[in-house]
Design a protein around this motif. Structure first.
Motif, PDB file in Angstrom:
ATOM      1  N   GLN A 118       0.825  -1.211   0.000  1.00 31.93           N
ATOM      2  CA  GLN A 118       0.000   0.000   0.000  1.00 31.93           C
ATOM      3  C   GLN A 118       0.859   1.262   0.000  1.00 31.93           C
ATOM      4  O   GLN A 118       0.484   2.291  -0.557  1.00 31.93           O
ATOM      5  CB  GLN A 118      -0.956   0.011   1.205  1.00 31.93           C
ATOM      6  N   VAL A 233      -1.661   5.113   4.793  1.00 33.23           N
ATOM      7  CA  VAL A 233      -1.636   3.644   4.799  1.00 33.23           C
ATOM      8  C   VAL A 233      -1.448   3.185   6.237  1.00 33.23           C
ATOM      9  O   VAL A 233      -1.097   3.982   7.115  1.00 33.23           O
ATOM     10  CB  VAL A 233      -0.469   3.079   3.950  1.00 33.23           C
ATOM     11  N   LEU A 250      -5.499   1.410   2.591  1.00 32.19           N
ATOM     12  CA  LEU A 250      -5.096   2.650   1.932  1.00 32.19           C
ATOM     13  C   LEU A 250      -6.239   3.638   2.068  1.00 32.19           C
ATOM     14  O   LEU A 250      -7.390   3.305   1.765  1.00 32.19           O
ATOM     15  CB  LEU A 250      -4.806   2.401   0.450  1.00 32.19           C
TER      16      LEU A 250
END
Ligand SMILES: *Cc1c(COP(=O)(O)O)cnc(C)c1O
Length: 427
Positions: A118, A233, A250
């Motif tokens: 992410q 994230v 995310l």
């Protein structure tokens, strides 16, 4: 050496007086309005778990949810579960649950993959939002994966990567900076940075801000929408107790969702995933942040784990967290300083996450000796004993027991025994 924590003084009537720090801990527990949350967790009898900042313990809701997913949904309903049980919608649904813990409105968080993946997505996307700019700023003390990925993204996009401490941000900001990537809480020292102020500074210079919330979410309130965060994230196996290897997330602010260009263009993020076209057209919502098939088993475990936060007020959680870490700092000042123990975590509450790191000689051995006595913390090279104090399930009495055990080990020197010096693969 300081007084031994097990020393007890005779009371006025010839009785044994209670340790004043233990008495204070008991009083704080009696007033703890979040004490009811502990029962939502399986905690092994006799263990004081001070490593929930690395791997949270097992919430009771997880096992029945996973059993249902495996036996009924997978075992009986087979592939129809993608529709019947809306497996397809799980990354978004869990994302919305996570959003509620980060001060984010729904439709801005997707769950899936690892923090490392992410972070790659977020860094590339952030830099692509600022074409023509040539610098990516990152914290030189942040967790290695954050630095490694910044370097790789720099090579990939032809950007210069500059390392700095968040306190030096203003000195490095100019019109060349495309993006800034910081962790909100330093994983080693537990220092908490000012998310609002740093985001504002980055924006003033026209840069995009990427936050890593690994050591923040679930431990303290984060107001992503309010601070006008761009991307964020984080992992879910630390303070969110999602289980080993549970999927990351995310956050992508609504205002970026139409134009952001994520690098991992997996079919799940396509506008029509089942149209099976040969060319990629991203979904025009947070769905574009999906990549491939979600890890259903661990995502279902996470979904159940998050129910432990139901009805938990995050400001109250933060207040309890600060009370626990203050208790540790007071104990260390009063009873551990004589053993060469230094508090490496900021003393000012607004600069502190939910952990306390104690700098000491032989921290690795001390950590191993603690584990043998049922107090689990961890070690961070070269000299930190890192102790996490997740407020969801720890009591002040637990903290007192953990710290008293630490004082005993330092006093009796048992950590010098050679078996405590052997390094395991994971530290
Ligand atoms: C825990 C943590 C990670 C973990 O990354 P994974 O991809 O899950 O291994 C990354 N960054 C920070 C700052 C962390 O604290």
């Amino acid at each position: 050496m300081t007084d031994s924590p097990t020393t007890v003084a005779p009371g006025a009537a010839g009785t044994i007086a209670e340790d004043p720090l233990l008495a204070a801990a008991r009083r704080a527990d009696a007033e703890d309005e979040l004490a009811f949350v502990r029962d939502r967790f399986e905690l092994p009898e006799g263990t004081v778990y001070l490593d929930g900042n690395s791997l949270g313990p097992l919430p009771r809701a997880v096992l029945p949810a996973v059993e249902d997913l495996v036996r009924r949904q997978w075992g009986q309903d087979l592939i129809t579960s993608w529709n019947v049980h809306d497996w397809w919608g799980l990354p978004r649904r869990v994302g919305d649950q996570l959003a509620g813990l980060m001060g984010a409105a729904e439709g801005q968080v997707i769950c899936g993959d690892s923090t490392s993946v992410q972070l790659f997505q977020a860094l590339v996307a952030a830099c692509r939002l600022r074409p023509g700019r040539s610098v990516l700023l990152t914290d030189g003390a942040s967790f290695p994966t954050d630095q490694y990925l910044a370097d790789s993204v720099g090579r990939l996009l032809g950007l210069q990567v500059v390392r700095l401490h968040p306190s030096e941000l203003a000195l490095h900001l100019d019109e060349r900076v495309a993006a800034v990537s910081f962790s909100l809480v330093d994983y080693r020292t537990g220092e908490l940075f000012d998310a609002a102020e740093l985001t504002r500074a980055a924006h003033e210079a026209g840069a995009v801000m990427v936050w890593d919330l690994c050591h923040a979410v679930g431990a303290l309130p984060v107001a992503l929408d309010e601070i006008e965060a761009d991307l964020a994230v984080g992992c879910t196996y630390k303070y969110l107790n999602g289980g080993p290897g549970s999927p990351a997330f995310l956050y992508l602010a609504h205002r970026h969702q139409q134009q952001v260009e994520l690098p991992l263009t997996g079919w799940n993020g396509h506008r029509e995933p089942f149209g099976l076209n040969g060319s990629y057209v991203p979904a025009d919502s947070i769905e574009r942040a999906r990549i491939g098939t979600p890890t259903l088993l661990s995502m279902a475990a996470l979904q159940a784990a998050l129910s432990a936060f139901d009805g938990v007020d995050l400001d109250r959680l933060r207040a309890k967290s600060l009370a626990l870490t203050q208790q540790v700092i007071d104990f260390a000042d009063q009873r551990l300083a004589g053993f060469g123990v230094e508090v490496a975590t900021p003393r000012r509450p607004e600069l502190r996450g939910s952990q306390v790191s104690l700098r000491m000689p032989d921290a690795y051995q001390v950590c191993q000796a603690l584990i043998e006595r049922g107090v689990i913390g961890d070690f961070r090279a070269p000299d930190l004993l890192r102790l996490g104090f997740p407020p969801m399930y720890l009591s002040h009495a637990d903290v007192h027991r953990g710290m008293t055990t630490l004082a005993e080990i330092l006093a009796d020197g048992s950590y010098h025994e050679p078996r405590f010096a052997r390094r395991a693969a994971v530290t």
